[in-house]
Design an enzyme around this catalytic site. Structure first.
Site, PDB file in Angstrom:
ATOM      1  N   CYS A   2       0.589  -1.126   0.313  1.00  7.33           N
ATOM      2  CA  CYS A   2       0.510   0.243   0.166  1.00  7.33           C
ATOM      3  C   CYS A   2       0.521   1.277   0.064  1.00  7.33           C
ATOM      4  O   CYS A   2       2.117   1.624   0.269  1.00  7.33           O
ATOM      5  CB  CYS A   2      -1.166  -0.122   1.288  1.00  7.33           C
ATOM      6  SG  CYS A   2      -2.284  -1.435   1.195  1.00  7.33           S
ATOM      7  N   ARG A  27       1.569   1.483  -5.590  1.00  6.43           N
ATOM      8  CA  ARG A  27       1.793   1.088  -4.807  1.00  6.43           C
ATOM      9  C   ARG A  27       0.644   0.224  -4.505  1.00  6.43           C
ATOM     10  O   ARG A  27       0.261  -1.328  -3.392  1.00  6.43           O
ATOM     11  CB  ARG A  27       1.476   1.315  -3.250  1.00  6.43           C
ATOM     12  CG  ARG A  27       3.499   1.755  -3.827  1.00  6.43           C
ATOM     13  CD  ARG A  27       3.650   3.371  -2.885  1.00  6.43           C
ATOM     14  NE  ARG A  27       4.235   1.959  -1.445  1.00  6.43           N
ATOM     15  CZ  ARG A  27       5.259   1.354  -1.280  1.00  6.43           C
ATOM     16  NH1 ARG A  27       6.565   1.781  -2.175  1.00  6.43           N
ATOM     17  NH2 ARG A  27       5.629   0.760  -0.189  1.00  6.43           N
ATOM     18  N   TRP A  74      -3.603  -2.181  -1.566  1.00  9.43           N
ATOM     19  CA  TRP A  74      -3.740  -3.007  -2.386  1.00  9.43           C
ATOM     20  C   TRP A  74      -3.881  -4.504  -1.219  1.00  9.43           C
ATOM     21  O   TRP A  74      -3.025  -4.462  -0.360  1.00  9.43           O
ATOM     22  CB  TRP A  74      -2.313  -3.398  -2.955  1.00  9.43           C
ATOM     23  CG  TRP A  74      -2.481  -4.356  -4.040  1.00  9.43           C
ATOM     24  CD1 TRP A  74      -2.865  -4.160  -4.534  1.00  9.43           C
ATOM     25  CD2 TRP A  74      -1.443  -5.746  -3.651  1.00  9.43           C
ATOM     26  NE1 TRP A  74      -2.603  -6.001  -5.305  1.00  9.43           N
ATOM     27  CE2 TRP A  74      -1.773  -6.822  -4.407  1.00  9.43           C
ATOM     28  CE3 TRP A  74      -0.812  -6.269  -2.196  1.00  9.43           C
ATOM     29  CZ2 TRP A  74      -1.075  -7.834  -5.327  1.00  9.43           C
ATOM     30  CZ3 TRP A  74       0.102  -7.608  -2.622  1.00  9.43           C
ATOM     31  CH2 TRP A  74      -0.477  -8.180  -3.546  1.00  9.43           C
ATOM     32  N   ASN A 100       1.176  -0.523   5.996  1.00 11.71           N
ATOM     33  CA  ASN A 100       1.737  -0.944   4.845  1.00 11.71           C
ATOM     34  C   ASN A 100       2.808  -2.127   5.500  1.00 11.71           C
ATOM     35  O   ASN A 100       3.289  -1.736   6.450  1.00 11.71           O
ATOM     36  CB  ASN A 100       2.619   0.069   3.828  1.00 11.71           C
ATOM     37  CG  ASN A 100       3.246  -0.318   3.035  1.00 11.71           C
ATOM     38  OD1 ASN A 100       3.119  -1.416   2.755  1.00 11.71           O
ATOM     39  ND2 ASN A 100       4.501  -0.054   2.807  1.00 11.71           N
ATOM     40  N   GLY A 101       1.791  -3.020   4.758  1.00 11.36           N
ATOM     41  CA  GLY A 101       2.331  -4.171   5.149  1.00 11.36           C
ATOM     42  C   GLY A 101       1.828  -5.303   5.714  1.00 11.36           C
ATOM     43  O   GLY A 101       0.281  -5.412   5.006  1.00 11.36           O
ATOM     44  N   GLU A 476      11.649 -12.394 -19.760  1.00 14.79           N
ATOM     45  CA  GLU A 476      11.199 -11.471 -19.189  1.00 14.79           C
ATOM     46  C   GLU A 476      10.108 -10.808 -19.570  1.00 14.79           C
ATOM     47  O   GLU A 476       8.283 -10.106 -19.834  1.00 14.79           O
ATOM     48  CB  GLU A 476      12.097 -10.128 -19.449  1.00 14.79           C
ATOM     49  CG  GLU A 476      12.587  -9.093 -19.263  1.00 14.79           C
ATOM     50  CD  GLU A 476      11.069  -8.739 -17.992  1.00 14.79           C
ATOM     51  OE1 GLU A 476      11.260  -9.107 -17.208  1.00 14.79           O
ATOM     52  OE2 GLU A 476      10.910  -7.464 -18.136  1.00 14.79           O
ATOM     53  N   LYS A 480       6.194  -9.129 -19.456  1.00 12.47           N
ATOM     54  CA  LYS A 480       5.789  -7.729 -19.811  1.00 12.47           C
ATOM     55  C   LYS A 480       4.193  -8.141 -20.425  1.00 12.47           C
ATOM     56  O   LYS A 480       3.746  -7.130 -20.466  1.00 12.47           O
ATOM     57  CB  LYS A 480       6.621  -7.535 -20.828  1.00 12.47           C
ATOM     58  CG  LYS A 480       8.079  -6.564 -20.420  1.00 12.47           C
ATOM     59  CD  LYS A 480       7.574  -5.374 -19.435  1.00 12.47           C
ATOM     60  CE  LYS A 480       7.335  -5.902 -18.136  1.00 12.47           C
ATOM     61  NZ  LYS A 480       9.442  -6.210 -16.813  1.00 12.47           N
ATOM     62  N   GLU A 483       1.261  -9.277 -17.627  1.00 15.06           N
ATOM     63  CA  GLU A 483       0.749  -8.530 -16.664  1.00 15.06           C
ATOM     64  C   GLU A 483       0.646  -7.335 -17.016  1.00 15.06           C
ATOM     65  O   GLU A 483      -0.552  -6.521 -16.437  1.00 15.06           O
ATOM     66  CB  GLU A 483       2.136  -7.433 -15.966  1.00 15.06           C
ATOM     67  CG  GLU A 483       3.096  -7.139 -16.442  1.00 15.06           C
ATOM     68  CD  GLU A 483       4.450  -6.672 -15.050  1.00 15.06           C
ATOM     69  OE1 GLU A 483       4.366  -6.717 -14.367  1.00 15.06           O
ATOM     70  OE2 GLU A 483       5.381  -6.510 -15.651  1.00 15.06           O
ATOM     71  N   HIS A 499      10.304 -30.067 -26.130  1.00 12.26           N
ATOM     72  CA  HIS A 499      10.117 -31.354 -24.675  1.00 12.26           C
ATOM     73  C   HIS A 499       8.733 -31.588 -24.233  1.00 12.26           C
ATOM     74  O   HIS A 499       8.546 -31.106 -23.565  1.00 12.26           O
ATOM     75  CB  HIS A 499      10.972 -31.476 -23.319  1.00 12.26           C
ATOM     76  CG  HIS A 499      12.367 -31.696 -24.075  1.00 12.26           C
ATOM     77  ND1 HIS A 499      12.724 -32.894 -24.685  1.00 12.26           N
ATOM     78  CD2 HIS A 499      13.617 -30.879 -24.327  1.00 12.26           C
ATOM     79  CE1 HIS A 499      14.414 -32.694 -24.990  1.00 12.26           C
ATOM     80  NE2 HIS A 499      14.820 -31.711 -25.185  1.00 12.26           N
ATOM     81  N   LYS A 593       4.203  -2.439  -7.753  1.00 12.91           N
ATOM     82  CA  LYS A 593       4.818  -1.202  -7.893  1.00 12.91           C
ATOM     83  C   LYS A 593       5.971  -2.587  -7.059  1.00 12.91           C
ATOM     84  O   LYS A 593       6.449  -3.489  -8.020  1.00 12.91           O
ATOM     85  CB  LYS A 593       4.672  -0.438  -8.035  1.00 12.91           C
ATOM     86  CG  LYS A 593       6.258   0.680  -8.202  1.00 12.91           C
ATOM     87  CD  LYS A 593       6.178  -0.189 -10.168  1.00 12.91           C
ATOM     88  CE  LYS A 593       7.871   0.859 -10.375  1.00 12.91           C
ATOM     89  NZ  LYS A 593       8.308  -0.788 -11.617  1.00 12.91           N
TER      90      LYS A 593
HETATM   91  C1  AGP Z   1       8.313  -6.601 -13.162  1.00 10.69           C
HETATM   92  O1  AGP Z   1       7.086  -5.685 -14.598  1.00 10.69           O
HETATM   93  C2  AGP Z   1       7.208  -6.328 -12.344  1.00 10.69           C
HETATM   94  N1  AGP Z   1       6.034  -5.139 -12.716  1.00 10.69           N
HETATM   95  C3  AGP Z   1       8.015  -7.365 -11.609  1.00 10.69           C
HETATM   96  O2  AGP Z   1       8.031  -8.167 -11.318  1.00 10.69           O
HETATM   97  C4  AGP Z   1       9.225  -6.057 -10.567  1.00 10.69           C
HETATM   98  O3  AGP Z   1      10.346  -6.781 -11.095  1.00 10.69           O
HETATM   99  C5  AGP Z   1       9.612  -7.566  -9.186  1.00 10.69           C
HETATM  100  O4  AGP Z   1       8.261  -7.625  -7.972  1.00 10.69           O
HETATM  101  C6  AGP Z   1      10.629  -6.995  -8.565  1.00 10.69           C
HETATM  102  O5  AGP Z   1      10.515  -5.739  -8.307  1.00 10.69           O
HETATM  103  P1  AGP Z   1      11.814  -4.536  -7.829  1.00 10.69           P
HETATM  104  O6  AGP Z   1      12.646  -4.947  -8.556  1.00 10.69           O
HETATM  105  O7  AGP Z   1      11.295  -3.407  -6.632  1.00 10.69           O
HETATM  106  O8  AGP Z   1      12.296  -5.759  -6.750  1.00 10.69           O
END
Ligand code: AGP
Length: 598
Positions: A2, A27, A74, A100-101, A476, A480, A483, A499, A593
């Protein structure tokens, strides 16, 4: 995860908090809330939904006062709803908390509090905190907060207010909390204070900050305009320096782009160069440490984890060094291998990812040295590391990591060259790469990728293949696309297709082949042929066209820096797929994020 905000100053607090909270929406964005304190009364507005959907005019004028708190949620405990939105109050409405947490022992504490007669209005773990403070109220606000947090287990940051006090109290244990100070030291009775989970919340007002460490409490007194830090473990006050972080508000704005994600993709014209701007002595000394360590590991999560895996390949190829990548959430399971001669390289944009922080804590217990690549200066990872490199990408607001990833890749590649004793060669290669990225990121290039997105955006599945340095980029690419566009996407090592994954290919299934001018090029092309002969639609991301490609996206030939240039077109593709499918790429559903919970 959050976002939390607090403000004390000379301006009416509600609009300041409203604007700050909007900057933290990345966040968490399923509910919001804010509260002000004036003449010993709280004024609260909270609801489910996004703060950015709330019009400024709809903030009630009844939110009076020059101090207050805000929260963007969140959900972890309890569905998004008005009752579960923060702030939460105690039974009598004397204490108010944003958080937050996660409080791990909340159920046990809630049961105890219920037995003592406290009644609860929400399903959150947070609500127990104001009730705990209430429980110790007779000790006074500060002491009551100390006692209350002493009962909590978990990682969190909180900000608390008391109706009968002009103090704002923040506590940090494992989740970020930063103080912004406006009007500085000289003009102390005009100082304004901000408390926030991240710096962009107050960048419009100041870039002077004070960092709280874990186990610290900050007490800001509105009347005296004073600030005091206290270490809860050592039970003593601590002094803090005011640090100018050098970011400006413009960097955290969209600057004419429709979304942060596209703006941040385009910023890669500059950010790769900035990542290379490191002190040569520090790079050389780190290379020595890597070369002399007995066992070096990479750790990170998500995109940063994929960068780590690319780093594993890059170090092997460029420096002949084996560095193992272990995803952070699994790292504590590898503690058997760690000794005081081990080096752990942690990569994180935010520097606040809980799994990464847990990994380094587990390593520290074995006296492992920690080196980090991090974007946010002063973040937990930055400060807990023995050696830390800032990647200097500037604030990354979109949930999808783009510019941070390529900056991390650039710096890892530079370090690999330094380990091989070829720092200048590495620097030349990367400077050339940065300049070619600058050429790539033009409107025609983007349009070419947009045209591809228009052809495939209605598809349900996509696959991405790569080998060697570009295998991690296949993984990666999948993150992208998944998400932001919610298309099911999966990345594979080209050789793994036969495989199992080949069974997934139907007529027209889009498959991206990530290709560089390297020793595995022909193998990836023959993997693409295998897909094509089963009906797949081949998108080649490659320096040269090939008859197997149904759609070609040209990338420059930059040798060992190919992961940097190969991921950029996929970032652009993911962005346009999202927009065409009506998804907001900046705020993917269910994601946050930085993931500050385990
Ligand atoms: C990336 O597009 C993601 N949103 C996510 O995988 C992110 O890279 C991951 O949560 C790690 O975050 P950080 O680099 O802030 O540690």
């Amino acid at each position: 995860m959050c976002g939390i905000v607090g403000y004390i100053g000379d301006t009416v607090a509600a609009p300041v908090i409203f604007e700050s909270l909007k900057k933290l929406e990345y966040r968490g964005y399923d509910s919001y809330g804010f509260a002000t304190l004036h003449n010993n009364d709280f004024f609260v507005k909270k609801d489910k939904g996004k703060i950015s959907d709330l019009e400024f005019e709809n903030i009630p004028e009844t939110l009076l006062g020059f101090m207050g708190v805000g929260h963007s949620r969140w959900a972890t405990h309890g569905i998004p709803s008005e009752e579960n939105s923060h702030p939460h109050l105690d039974c009598k409405g004397n204490f108010l908390v944003v958080h937050n947490g996660i409080i791990e022992n909340y159920q046990e504490l809630k049961n105890e509090l219920k037995q003592r007669g406290h009644s609860f209005r929400s399903d959150t773990d947070t609500e127990i905190i104001p009730h705990l403070i209430e429980n110790f109220a007779e000790l006074g606000f500060e002491e009551a907060v100390k006692k209350a947090v002493g009962k909590l287990k978990g990682r969190y940051a909180i900000v608390a207010l008391n109706r009968d006090s002009d103090k704002m109290i923040g506590v940090r244990r494992g989740s970020p909390l930063i103080v912004g100070v406006k009007n500085g030291v000289k003009d102390s009775d005009r100082r304004e204070f901000f408390l926030a989970s991240d710096i962009p919340a107050f960048l419009d007002h100041t870039n002077n900050v004070m960092y709280l460490d874990d186990e610290e409490m900050v007490v800001i007194d509105k009347n005296k305009r004073s600030i005091k830090f206290h270490n809860l473990e050592r039970k003593e006050d601590v002094e803090k320096r005011l640090i100018n972080i050098g970011w400006d508000a413009g960097q955290a704005e969209k600057n004419g782009f429709e979304h942060f994600m596209l703006k941040e993709i385009m910023e890669q014209k500059d950010t790769i160069m900035r990542a290379l701007n490191q002190d040569v002595k520090s790079i050389e000394s780190m290379a020595d440490k890597i070369n002399n360590a007995f066992g070096t590991f990479f750790t990170g999560c998500g995109t940063a984890g994929n960068v780590c895996l690319a780093g594993e390949y890059i170090f092997s190829k460029v420096a002949g060094k084996h560095i193992n990548f272990i995803v952070s959430s699994e790292f504590p399971n590898y503690h058997h291998f760690l000794t005081d001669k081990t080096l752990l390289i942690a990569i994180s944009q935010s520097g606040e990812t809980a799994d990464v922080l847990e990994a380094i804590e587990a390593a520290k217990k074995k006296r492992v040295k920690i080196m980090s690549l991090v974007n946010v200066m002063g973040s937990s990872l930055d400060r807990k590391s023995d050696y830390s490199f800032l990647i200097k990408a500037g604030p990354e607001k979109a949930v999808a990591s783009t510019k941070a990833a390529t900056s991390q890749l650039a710096l890892i590649t530079l370090l690999a060259y330094a380990c091989a004793g070829k720092l200048n060669e590495g620097r030349r290669l990367l400077i050339e790469t940065a300049s070619k990225v600058n050429d790539m990121l033009n409107p025609r290039y983007e349009k070419h990728i947009r045209r591809l997105a228009e052809k495939i955006y209605k598809k349900d599945n996509m696959y991405i293949i790569g080998r060697s340095l570009n295998y991690p980029m296949a993984l990666e690419s999948a993150i992208k696309i998944q998400e932001v566009s919610y298309i099911h996407a999966q990345g594979f090592a080209g050789g793994e297709l036969k495989h199992g994954p080949l069974a997934l290919i139907d007529k027209g299934t889009p498959c991206i082949a990530l290709i560089a001018e390297d020793e595995v090029k022909d193998d990836v092309i023959s993997n693409a042929m295998e897909i094509k002969s089963r009906g797949g639609y081949i998108i080649g991301v490659a320096p040269e066209n090939n008859e197997v490609f149904d759609y070609w996206i040209r990338v420059p030939d930059v040798g060992d820096a190919s992961p940097i240039v190969n991921i950029i077109p996929v970032q652009i593709l993911a962005y346009h797929l999202a927009v065409l499918r009506g998804c907001n790429p900046d705020y993917p559903k269910n994601l946050a994020k930085s993931v500050t919970v385990k």
